[in-house]
Design a protein around this motif. Structure first.
Motif, PDB file in Angstrom:
ATOM      1  N   PHE A 218      -3.917  14.754  72.730  1.00 64.06           N
ATOM      2  CA  PHE A 218      -2.563  14.308  72.506  1.00 64.06           C
ATOM      3  C   PHE A 218      -2.416  13.951  71.035  1.00 64.06           C
ATOM      4  CE2 PHE A 218       1.454  12.527  73.514  1.00 64.06           C
ATOM      5  CZ  PHE A 218       1.783  13.055  74.743  1.00 64.06           C
ATOM      6  N   ARG A 219      -1.519  14.665  70.331  1.00 66.07           N
ATOM      7  CA  ARG A 219      -1.371  14.448  68.880  1.00 66.07           C
ATOM      8  C   ARG A 219       0.080  14.152  68.566  1.00 66.07           C
ATOM      9  NH1 ARG A 219      -5.717  17.883  66.341  1.00 66.07           N
ATOM     10  NH2 ARG A 219      -7.001  18.443  68.101  1.00 66.07           N
ATOM     11  N   ILE A 220       0.283  13.080  67.792  1.00 67.28           N
ATOM     12  CA  ILE A 220       1.643  12.658  67.463  1.00 67.28           C
ATOM     13  C   ILE A 220       1.811  12.561  65.951  1.00 67.28           C
ATOM     14  CG2 ILE A 220       3.245  10.699  67.594  1.00 67.28           C
ATOM     15  CD1 ILE A 220       2.396  10.329  70.428  1.00 67.28           C
ATOM     16  N   GLY A 221       2.839  13.195  65.445  1.00 68.59           N
ATOM     17  CA  GLY A 221       3.124  13.141  64.014  1.00 68.59           C
ATOM     18  C   GLY A 221       4.329  12.262  63.736  1.00 68.59           C
ATOM     19  N   THR A 222       4.349  11.594  62.583  1.00 69.49           N
ATOM     20  CA  THR A 222       5.467  10.735  62.215  1.00 69.49           C
ATOM     21  C   THR A 222       5.430  10.430  60.723  1.00 69.49           C
ATOM     22  OG1 THR A 222       6.512   8.593  62.595  1.00 69.49           O
ATOM     23  CG2 THR A 222       4.125   8.678  62.803  1.00 69.49           C
ATOM     24  N   LEU A 223       6.567   9.980  60.194  1.00 68.94           N
ATOM     25  CA  LEU A 223       6.610   9.591  58.784  1.00 68.94           C
ATOM     26  C   LEU A 223       6.341   8.101  58.595  1.00 68.94           C
ATOM     27  CD1 LEU A 223       9.628  11.542  57.224  1.00 68.94           C
ATOM     28  CD2 LEU A 223       7.310  12.306  57.683  1.00 68.94           C
TER      29      LEU A 223
ATOM     30  N   ILE B 173       8.105  13.900  73.196  1.00 70.02           N
ATOM     31  CA  ILE B 173       6.912  14.728  73.390  1.00 70.02           C
ATOM     32  C   ILE B 173       7.361  16.059  73.986  1.00 70.02           C
ATOM     33  CG2 ILE B 173       5.410  12.738  73.701  1.00 70.02           C
ATOM     34  CD1 ILE B 173       5.308  13.466  76.692  1.00 70.02           C
ATOM     35  N   THR B 174       6.537  17.076  73.850  1.00 68.48           N
ATOM     36  CA  THR B 174       6.935  18.378  74.386  1.00 68.48           C
ATOM     37  C   THR B 174       6.867  18.341  75.916  1.00 68.48           C
ATOM     38  OG1 THR B 174       4.692  19.252  74.317  1.00 68.48           O
ATOM     39  CG2 THR B 174       6.050  19.602  72.374  1.00 68.48           C
TER      40      THR B 174
ATOM     41  N   ASP C 222       9.173  19.675  59.769  1.00 70.64           N
ATOM     42  CA  ASP C 222       7.853  20.302  59.918  1.00 70.64           C
ATOM     43  C   ASP C 222       7.168  19.791  61.184  1.00 70.64           C
ATOM     44  OD1 ASP C 222       7.927  21.749  57.468  1.00 70.64           O
ATOM     45  OD2 ASP C 222       7.515  19.883  56.402  1.00 70.64           O
ATOM     46  N   ILE C 223       7.325  18.506  61.469  1.00 68.08           N
ATOM     47  CA  ILE C 223       6.707  17.937  62.670  1.00 68.08           C
ATOM     48  C   ILE C 223       7.296  18.611  63.910  1.00 68.08           C
ATOM     49  CG2 ILE C 223       6.519  15.832  64.071  1.00 68.08           C
ATOM     50  CD1 ILE C 223       6.284  14.293  61.391  1.00 68.08           C
ATOM     51  N   VAL C 224       8.630  18.814  63.903  1.00 71.68           N
ATOM     52  CA  VAL C 224       9.253  19.503  65.043  1.00 71.68           C
ATOM     53  C   VAL C 224       8.691  20.919  65.163  1.00 71.68           C
ATOM     54  CG1 VAL C 224      11.422  20.385  65.963  1.00 71.68           C
ATOM     55  CG2 VAL C 224      11.349  18.122  64.911  1.00 71.68           C
ATOM     56  N   ARG C 225       8.545  21.601  64.026  1.00 69.01           N
ATOM     57  CA  ARG C 225       7.978  22.956  64.055  1.00 69.01           C
ATOM     58  C   ARG C 225       6.564  22.941  64.626  1.00 69.01           C
ATOM     59  NH1 ARG C 225      10.690  23.841  58.721  1.00 69.01           N
ATOM     60  NH2 ARG C 225      12.344  25.298  59.219  1.00 69.01           N
ATOM     61  N   ARG C 226       5.758  21.963  64.215  1.00 73.09           N
ATOM     62  CA  ARG C 226       4.379  21.904  64.701  1.00 73.09           C
ATOM     63  C   ARG C 226       4.340  21.555  66.189  1.00 73.09           C
ATOM     64  NH1 ARG C 226       0.917  22.831  60.607  1.00 73.09           N
ATOM     65  NH2 ARG C 226       1.676  22.349  58.513  1.00 73.09           N
ATOM     66  N   MET C 227       5.366  20.842  66.670  1.00 75.52           N
ATOM     67  CA  MET C 227       5.449  20.596  68.114  1.00 75.52           C
ATOM     68  C   MET C 227       5.784  21.899  68.835  1.00 75.52           C
ATOM     69  SD  MET C 227       7.443  16.966  67.956  1.00 75.52           S
ATOM     70  CE  MET C 227       7.768  16.698  69.683  1.00 75.52           C
ATOM     71  N   ARG C 228       6.674  22.689  68.256  1.00 76.45           N
ATOM     72  CA  ARG C 228       7.096  23.929  68.911  1.00 76.45           C
ATOM     73  C   ARG C 228       5.942  24.917  69.061  1.00 76.45           C
ATOM     74  NH1 ARG C 228      12.458  23.902  66.163  1.00 76.45           N
ATOM     75  NH2 ARG C 228      13.847  22.987  67.731  1.00 76.45           N
ATOM     76  N   ILE C 229       5.079  25.006  68.035  1.00 85.34           N
ATOM     77  CA  ILE C 229       3.967  25.950  68.161  1.00 85.34           C
ATOM     78  C   ILE C 229       2.807  25.356  68.958  1.00 85.34           C
ATOM     79  CG2 ILE C 229       4.531  27.177  66.012  1.00 85.34           C
ATOM     80  CD1 ILE C 229       2.052  25.747  64.784  1.00 85.34           C
ATOM     81  N   GLY C 230       2.901  24.084  69.313  1.00 86.91           N
ATOM     82  CA  GLY C 230       1.878  23.494  70.175  1.00 86.91           C
ATOM     83  C   GLY C 230       0.741  22.806  69.442  1.00 86.91           C
ATOM     84  N   GLN C 231       0.898  22.647  68.112  1.00 87.00           N
ATOM     85  CA  GLN C 231      -0.157  21.948  67.368  1.00 87.00           C
ATOM     86  C   GLN C 231      -0.060  20.442  67.595  1.00 87.00           C
ATOM     87  OE1 GLN C 231       0.051  22.479  63.131  1.00 87.00           O
ATOM     88  NE2 GLN C 231      -1.928  21.537  62.764  1.00 87.00           N
ATOM     89  N   LEU C 232       1.167  19.928  67.667  1.00 88.69           N
ATOM     90  CA  LEU C 232       1.391  18.524  67.983  1.00 88.69           C
ATOM     91  C   LEU C 232       2.040  18.446  69.357  1.00 88.69           C
ATOM     92  CD1 LEU C 232       2.920  17.218  64.620  1.00 88.69           C
ATOM     93  CD2 LEU C 232       0.574  16.953  65.407  1.00 88.69           C
ATOM     94  N   GLN C 233       1.783  17.331  70.059  1.00 83.64           N
ATOM     95  CA  GLN C 233       2.414  17.152  71.364  1.00 83.64           C
ATOM     96  C   GLN C 233       3.605  16.210  71.282  1.00 83.64           C
ATOM     97  OE1 GLN C 233      -1.101  17.510  71.156  1.00 83.64           O
ATOM     98  NE2 GLN C 233      -0.564  19.558  71.829  1.00 83.64           N
TER      99      GLN C 233
ATOM    100  N   ALA D  71      16.241  20.052  78.363  1.00 80.49           N
ATOM    101  CA  ALA D  71      16.622  21.465  78.393  1.00 80.49           C
ATOM    102  C   ALA D  71      16.079  22.210  77.178  1.00 80.49           C
ATOM    103  CB  ALA D  71      18.144  21.587  78.452  1.00 80.49           C
ATOM    104  N   LYS D  72      15.892  21.463  76.060  1.00 79.30           N
ATOM    105  CA  LYS D  72      15.354  22.101  74.849  1.00 79.30           C
ATOM    106  C   LYS D  72      13.821  22.053  74.830  1.00 79.30           C
ATOM    107  CE  LYS D  72      19.256  23.153  72.847  1.00 79.30           C
ATOM    108  NZ  LYS D  72      20.149  22.363  71.989  1.00 79.30           N
ATOM    109  N   GLY D  73      13.234  21.490  75.906  1.00 80.46           N
ATOM    110  CA  GLY D  73      11.771  21.487  75.995  1.00 80.46           C
ATOM    111  C   GLY D  73      11.099  20.217  75.486  1.00 80.46           C
ATOM    112  N   PHE D  74      11.851  19.103  75.438  1.00 87.99           N
ATOM    113  CA  PHE D  74      11.277  17.854  74.935  1.00 87.99           C
ATOM    114  C   PHE D  74      11.624  16.685  75.858  1.00 87.99           C
ATOM    115  CE2 PHE D  74      11.491  20.603  71.284  1.00 87.99           C
ATOM    116  CZ  PHE D  74      10.338  20.313  70.570  1.00 87.99           C
ATOM    117  N   VAL D  75      10.691  15.746  75.993  1.00 83.87           N
ATOM    118  CA  VAL D  75      10.895  14.557  76.814  1.00 83.87           C
ATOM    119  C   VAL D  75      10.974  13.344  75.889  1.00 83.87           C
ATOM    120  CG1 VAL D  75       9.886  13.082  78.601  1.00 83.87           C
ATOM    121  CG2 VAL D  75       9.667  15.578  78.750  1.00 83.87           C
ATOM    122  N   VAL D  76      12.026  12.529  76.056  1.00 82.42           N
ATOM    123  CA  VAL D  76      12.157  11.320  75.229  1.00 82.42           C
ATOM    124  C   VAL D  76      11.410  10.181  75.899  1.00 82.42           C
ATOM    125  CG1 VAL D  76      13.754   9.719  74.122  1.00 82.42           C
ATOM    126  CG2 VAL D  76      14.439  12.102  74.482  1.00 82.42           C
TER     127      VAL D  76
END
Ligand code: NA
Ligand code: NA
Lengths: 604, 310
Positions: free
Chosen positions: B2-7, B213-214, B47-58, B107-112
């Motif tokens: 489980f990997r989480i990115g943030t500023l 999270i995705t 970039d964090i959203v992009r990395r979530m989309r490709i599955g590098q971050l959860q 619906a966009k593939g993310f859980v808050v």
């Protein structure tokens, strides 16, 4: 065949066109913004994305003209004809396969963007430009493959089959966990067979993500992230300005000026070269740019003064790294921001250490030793102009740094706009004032520029992929914890810090190093009682030496591209300088007053 | 894994809350690798959203700047200046929108997992200013990537200068910009206030954020872990909101001690600001914020204010 030739010109047109737009859009913004209140839609982001087009297609131009940087021909250059042919084939075929892997990973990234499209400007979605990545890697693989055979049928087979093999491999095994060591053996082998650096770095980054079972698309995503970085457009634009000055009589005019100012002797030339390089790096923010802009000017001057070519290259390449400590260099500003130190303080703090580094380079690097000079026969006594006439003749060239720094410091232009202004200034003064550059010359300078920058951006992108793996695996964190536990003494820590930064700087891109390492190392330094301003100076002084080490030491790549020399040759030529600068960095780290005295004197 | 990115900064309150959620996840799953990447070490918010989309971050703890890249209607909580007058109003509207918003994210593939905030955006400037007209000649910092916002600023006669966050301080020191919209906490942390020492005490817009999270990561969790993580998320969100509001006051006090000058707009100036906002809304509605979400927010606010008036 004609089709492939047409394709060949197509890449140059695309890349040079992107560069021309990167020059024109910021200028249009400067003019339109005050006049009409609205300029080009989303101009900065548009220009940044043009950088991606420039990078991918510029790399293709570099491949076509044989300018993709490698570690040297290696085994491909040995006497034995079979071994040499095999090495060349092995390196080329492997690179084509890696391009296929990268193309597929990039395509995965583009697909994820297409699923959630975001408009860039004028309704164009971002993925349209991001698609330059899979297309570029695929074409690169095609080109590399087609070079493997002489006969046309075989060329086509190799061109299609090898990238396809890579593509399928990446598509099939992405997300699996593969062992690392077979890749490492393979990559080391192709490195010594003369494969391009970007393929080796890219392959390594992919292999590292693969052994963790992490998505391969992380590598092209990092490449995308760095090529569209907001400060990056300044790089090709300042480079263009430098190449234009290098192409015209500017070199001669500046040379005459230096001869007039410093007497033209070996010592005067060495001191002037070192100071000019550091000054120019501070202005442009990128030391690679200095090599490109001044290398062509300074190397002939140094050789004329009696420096063997190898030592001349060593001096220019290493002195160009020194400006990082001088205001207003980008890394200096970046450190101030990350470490939360006032920028003015950092500007003042860098001055004395920068001079100390120049002194160490010249003295300890042996660049002032007369016995190492080649005897120079005064071929023809140059017409000695008076200083005033020399200054007048070179007035447009001397004013160029003022355009660069003046527009930025006065707050009139963003760094990107200031770079565009400087490039436009170079074009106008050399085309109109001096009439030494025609449209054809401008066109071929644009193409020269894109192939240099394209090759470098590809390496930079792949290096950032590697960096991202290090971050992802939490490796910097672990390294720091370990260092802290084994070093009880402040002075041990300082020495080890400098050594550690040399290694880290050689592996990482400088901005990434600042962003990642400063927040990790600064608390450690504070725990040892080191002043944050002093720490910043040590950090930047050490990191700038790392500009001279492969694989992330950009100066070596720039020098190798600029002077058309193998990497190994350049690396060897900077070795004495590296030693001298290391001593300089140690001196700076052990004498904190060098950094803190001036800011304390003039008030923080 | 489980990997989480943030500023958010390392060891900040936000970072600690993320670690607590991780602890809950690890306990429920009986182990596993949980990693938080603070300080933007995985890149900026998009970039964090992009990395979530490709599955590098959860997962990612993001502000609206990043959340918008997933679901544009989230802009309703942050991009409507002077729409909200207090945290109570923000809380009320967010509570009303939450279920619908979380559905849209799903619906966009993310859980808050958690909702948080990070203070009000206020104007920091080099010269004293109180009314909208005072700011007209000034050059404003603007996010480089947000073109639509810049178009609106230009149309009102303000000059946006698109820059990177890291360029704000040098830009304000050289005079390339002379006004920065920023939260007090950010202004303190980045020292913006030392070069732009005038702060207008006007709650321009709240900075709202969420931990997402995705859906893939969510589906791969055991039901026990889902429950634990959700509970931990709610708790973390509460703590982040309370703390952020306290930090605003503390940040203003800390800056005042070091030379910040706070200007409070008078009734007339306040009226001018409201008029400016009213001029802005038609441009924001349908452009920055989807029209239906915009109307929904206005409706909730009207009924909330009416209810309070009674
Ligand atoms: Na960077
Ligand atoms: Na953004």
């Amino acid at each position: 065949m004609t089709l492939l030739r047409g394709l060949g010109r197509f890449d140059a047109w695309l890349a040079a066109g992107a560069l021309a737009l990167m020059l024109l859009i910021p200028l249009a913004e400067i003019v339109l913004r005050p006049l009409f209140g609205r300029g080009v839609e989303n101009a900065p982001v548009l220009v940044q994305h043009l950088g991606l087009v420039l990078a991918m297609f510029g790399a293709l131009v570099a491949e076509r003209s044989g300018h993709l940087t490698s570690l040297g021909a290696g085994l491909a250059a040995v006497e034995h004809p079979h071994l040499s042919r095999f090495a060349k084939f092995f390196a080329g075929a492997s690179s084509a396969v890696i391009c296929g892997l990268l193309a597929q990973a990039s395509w995965t990234f583009v697909i994820s963007e297409m699923e959630a499209p975001r408009p860039l400007a004028y309704g164009i979605p971002g993925w349209v430009i991001q698609a330059a990545m899979p297309a570029g890697f695929l074409l690169l693989g095609l080109r590399l493959g087609s070079r493997l055979a002489e006969a046309w049928p075989w060329r086509i087979v190799a061109a299609l089959l090898l990238p396809l093999l890579g593509w399928l491999g990446a598509a099939y095994f992405d997300g699996e966990t593969l062992p690392l060591w077979p890749f490492v053996v393979w990559l080391v082998a192709i490195l010594f067979c003369g494969a391009p650096i970007f393929a080796v770095l890219g392959g390594l980054a992919l292999a590292l993500f693969w052994q963790e079972g992490q998505p391969l698309a992380a590598v092209p995503l990092s490449h995308y992230q760095i090529t569209v970085n907001p400060s990056l457009p300044a790089l090709p634009l300042f480079t263009l300005a430098g190449l234009i000055f290098a192409r015209t009589g500017a070199a001669g005019r500046l040379g005459t000026l230096f001869t007039a100012l410093f007497g033209g002797g070996a010592l005067g030339t060495a001191v002037a070269a070192a100071l000019l390089c550091s000054f120019f790096t501070a202005l442009t923010g990128g030391s690679g740019v200095t090599i490109l802009a001044l290398g062509g000017l300074l190397l002939p001057l140094l050789t004329r003064a009696g420096f063997p070519e190898r030592r001349g290259i060593g001096l220019v390449t290493s002195a160009s790294a020194l400006g990082v400590l001088l205001a207003p260099s980008v890394p200096l500003i970046m450190y101030a921001i990350i470490a939360k130190v006032p920028i003015n303080t950092m500007f003042l703090a860098g001055v004395l250490p920068a001079l100390v580094m120049v002194a160490f380079l010249l003295l300890a690097g042996g660049f002032l030793r007369r016995d190492l000079l080649a005897p120079v026969a005064p071929v023809e006594a140059p017409v000695r102009l008076s200083r005033r006439r020399a200054i007048l003749a070179a007035k447009w060239e001397i004013l160029a740094p003022l355009v660069a720094i003046g527009s930025m410091v006065s707050g009139l232009a963003t760094p990107m706009e200031s770079a565009a202004l400087t490039a436009a200034y170079a074009i106008l003064t050399q085309m109109v004032a001096h009439r030494e550059l025609d449209l054809r010359g401008l066109g071929s300078t644009l193409v020269d520029c894109v192939q240099i920058i394209g090759g470098i951006m590809l390496i930079l992108g792949m290096a950032l992929g590697l960096t991202n793996f290090l971050v992802d695996a939490g490796i910097p964190d672990l390294a720091v914890d370990w260092v802290q536990s084994v070093l009880p003494n402040k002075y041990y820590f300082l020495v080890v810090l400098v050594l550690f930064l040399l290694v880290a700087g050689a592996l990482m891109e400088i901005y990434a190093a600042i962003v990642v390492l400063v927040p990790l190392l600064l608390p450690v330094a504070l725990a040892y009682g080191i002043d944050p301003v002093h720490f910043g100076v040590i950090f930047l002084a050490s990191i700038e030496i790392a500009f001279l080490f492969p694989p992330a030491g950009l100066n070596i790549y720039f020098a190798s591209a600029m002077f058309r020399k193998p990497l190994r040759y350049v690396a060897a030529s900077v070795l004495p300088a590296v030693g001298a600068m290391f001593l300089g960095a140690l001196c700076i780290s052990l004498l904190p007053f060098l950094a803190t005295w001036l800011p304390d004197l003039l008030g923080r | 894994q489980f990997r989480i990115g943030t500023l958010v900064p390392k060891n900040s309150l936000y970072h600690r809350q993320l670690m607590e959620i991780g602890e809950a996840w690890r306990k429920a799953e009986g182990g596993g690798k949980y990693l938080v990447y603070p300080d933007g070490s995985q890149g900026g918010e998009t970039d964090i959203v992009r990395r979530m989309r490709i599955g590098q971050l959860q997962g990612g703890l993001l502000s609206v700047a990043g959340l918008e890249a997933i679901e544009p209607s989230i802009a309703a909580l942050q991009l409507m200046p002077l729409m909200f007058r207090s945290w109570d109003e923000v809380d009320h509207v967010r509570e009303k929108l939450r279920a619908g918003m979380e559905k849209k994210f799903l619906a966009k593939g993310f859980v808050v997992l958690a909702w948080g905030d990070a203070g009000w955006v206020r104007f920091f400037s080099k010269q004293p200013a109180a009314a909208p007209a005072d700011y007209r000649g000034m050059k404003f910092f603007a996010w480089g990537s947000e073109a639509a916002q810049q178009e609106i600023m230009k149309s009102l006669g303000y000059t946006p200068v698109p820059l990177e966050v890291s360029d704000i301080l040098p830009a304000i020191q050289t005079g390339m910009i002379n006004a920065v919209p920023s939260t007090p906490y950010f202004a303190l942390a980045t020292q913006i206030y030392t070069s732009a020492p005038y702060m207008l005490d006007l709650n321009w817009a709240p900075i709202v954020g969420a931990l997402v999270i995705t859906r893939k990561a969510w589906d791969e969790m055991s039901p026990a872990a889902q429950k634990a993580v959700q509970a931990a998320g709610v708790q973390a969100g509460d703590k982040m909101r309370v703390q952020a509001r306290k930090e605003v006051d503390e940040a203003v006090e800390a800056m005042k001690k070091r030379g910040l000058i706070v200007t409070t707009p008078n009734a007339e100036q306040m009226k001018a600001w409201r008029e400016l906002a009213d001029k802005l809304y038609p441009q924001i509605r349908g452009k920055l914020v989807p029209a239906d979400t915009f109307d929904e927010v206005v409706g909730h606010l009207e009924s909330y204010r009416a209810g309070k008036g009674k």
